[in-house]
Enzyme design. Sequence first.
Site, short mmCIF file in Angstrom:
data_model
loop_
_atom_site.label_atom_id
_atom_site.label_comp_id
_atom_site.label_asym_id
_atom_site.label_seq_id
_atom_site.Cartn_x
_atom_site.Cartn_y
_atom_site.Cartn_z
N TYR A 160 -3.15 -0.95 10.37
CA TYR A 160 -3.00 -1.20 8.81
C TYR A 160 -1.38 -0.70 8.29
O TYR A 160 -0.86 -1.51 7.54
CB TYR A 160 -3.96 -0.39 8.05
CG TYR A 160 -4.19 -0.84 6.54
CD1 TYR A 160 -3.32 -0.13 5.88
CD2 TYR A 160 -5.19 -1.60 6.17
CE1 TYR A 160 -3.58 -0.43 4.10
CE2 TYR A 160 -4.96 -1.83 4.73
CZ TYR A 160 -4.59 -1.07 3.93
OH TYR A 160 -4.43 -1.09 2.57
N SER A 194 0.98 -1.09 0.02
CA SER A 194 -0.10 -0.12 0.01
C SER A 194 0.92 1.19 -0.04
O SER A 194 1.92 1.14 0.31
CB SER A 194 -0.97 -0.19 1.31
OG SER A 194 -1.38 1.32 1.63
C1 GCO Z 1 -7.65 5.02 4.53
C2 GCO Z 1 -7.49 3.87 3.11
C3 GCO Z 1 -6.12 3.44 2.72
C4 GCO Z 1 -6.27 2.81 1.54
C5 GCO Z 1 -5.20 2.16 0.87
C6 GCO Z 1 -4.41 3.26 0.38
O1 GCO Z 1 -8.14 4.74 5.49
O2 GCO Z 1 -6.62 5.62 4.34
O3 GCO Z 1 -8.23 2.59 3.79
O4 GCO Z 1 -5.72 2.47 3.83
O5 GCO Z 1 -7.35 1.66 1.80
O6 GCO Z 1 -4.73 1.24 1.51
O7 GCO Z 1 -3.11 2.60 -0.14
#
Ligand code: GCO
Length: 254
Positions: free
Chosen positions: A158, A145
């Site tokens: 994440y 990501s």
């Molecule tokens: C957020 C999004 C991001 C995207 C993506 C960007 O909450 O900012 O969910 O995490 O999903 O991963 O690359």
Amino acid sequence: MSDRLFNLTGKRILITGSNGGLGLAIAGGLGRLGASVILNGRDEAKLNAAVDGLRSTGLDVAAARFDVTSEAEVASAIDGLEAEAPIDVLINNAGIQRRVRLDEITLEVWEEVLRTNLTSAMLMGRQVARGMITRQRGKIVNICSVMSDLGRTTTGAYTAAKGGLKMLTRAMCADWGPLGLQINAIGPGYFATEMTQPLIENPEFNAWVVNRTPARRWGEPSDLVGASAFFSSAASDFVNGQILYVDGGMTTVL
Ligand code: GCO
């Protein structure tokens, strides 16, 4: 020579978390390029619907229903698939998002995100690599990501997981590159999927993404097919441990 480079005909490609979203788009794109794709998910109805959808367009598609966070299910599923035919490419796409500030996150949510977004890639990579090492060939593509490099508030788990996945890609390269495998990563920017739907529906956030992205738009899932085909094909045989950001330029500008 050039027709071999990007030729995916007959390549058997397993994509985790591919009964919807980016994974399904990648699977459909690689299938249209001649690959034999295997979709994965936990929800049987959703998985079967995804397979039927691609099959109805004439693609060579199979289903593999298992939980990529379960060591036992991963071992059993991969052994079963490898008994049928070699897996040429693994695309570790499975991932979830839980938006909560780190001072409010529970250990349960933290571990769920790390398990799904990072540990699953290790479990899948470890199991699939064993067969690839025997054959002295194979490719693994980890779907990272922009958050492998950049943080945003309320996405700590994440971000940590996707940052770890970028480094796991390099660690896999160190261990398995000398054994004939190529392991690379794709870093999507902001893509219009079920996971980001709440963000798209927020006018302020939507405007921020569009203005923060040089391409001045959200990514469409089909925008990931080219990079996925590159890392799945002979064209990337001398590329290892790299991450390619498919983000409309977001990570390159202030
Ligand atoms: C957020 C999004 C991001 C995207 C993506 C960007 O909450 O900012 O969910 O995490 O999903 O991963 O690359």
